[in-house]
Write a protein that holds these residues in place. Structure first.
Motif, PDB file in Angstrom:
ATOM      1  N   CYS A  37       0.636  -1.120  -0.011  1.00  0.00           N
ATOM      2  CA  CYS A  37       0.042   0.083  -0.187  1.00  0.00           C
ATOM      3  C   CYS A  37       0.948   1.177   0.029  1.00  0.00           C
TER       4      CYS A  37
ATOM      5  N   CYS B 246      -0.043   3.015   3.731  1.00  0.00           N
ATOM      6  CA  CYS B 246       0.555   2.580   5.061  1.00  0.00           C
ATOM      7  C   CYS B 246       1.696   1.562   4.762  1.00  0.00           C
TER       8      CYS B 246
ATOM      9  N   CYS C 216      -4.229  -0.314  -0.122  1.00  0.00           N
ATOM     10  CA  CYS C 216      -5.159  -1.591   0.499  1.00  0.00           C
ATOM     11  C   CYS C 216      -6.342  -1.041   0.683  1.00  0.00           C
TER      12      CYS C 216
ATOM     13  N   CYS D 257      -6.885   1.656   3.630  1.00  0.00           N
ATOM     14  CA  CYS D 257      -6.675   2.965   3.094  1.00  0.00           C
ATOM     15  C   CYS D 257      -7.669   3.616   2.233  1.00  0.00           C
TER      16      CYS D 257
HETATM   17 ZN   LIG Z   1      -2.817   1.075   3.499  1.00  0.00          ZN
END
Ligand SMILES: [Zn+2]
Length: 76
Positions: A30, A33, A63, A66
């Motif tokens: 991601c 994050c 992801c 998020c």
């Molecule tokens: Zn993420």
């Protein structure tokens, strides 16, 4: 002069390429994050970057978590 127009549903810009890890640039992690993405990867747009004459723009992924938090109203 920017060619990028926000798309419907696109609420959060990815970080610049220079802030991303190799895995994030490869789309394995991601871009927000840094978690590995196994399922449900969503395109987060194009991370922009350049090094001298070289354009480093690359499509990056977020992801599902998020993507969920990247909604209007979650901003400051
Ligand atoms: Zn993420």
């Amino acid at each position: 002069m920017t060619a990028h127009q926000p798309q419907p549903g696109e609420t959060r810009q990815p970080p610049p390429v220079t802030a991303l890890t190799y895995a994030q640039k490869a789309g394995w992690a991601c871009c927000f994050c840094g978690k590995d993405i196994w399922t449900g990867a969503v395109s987060a747009g194009i991370a922009r970057g350049r090094s001298g004459a070289h354009v480093l723009d690359v499509e990056v992924f977020a992801c599902p978590d998020c993507q969920k938090t990247a909604t209007p109203g979650d901003q400051r």
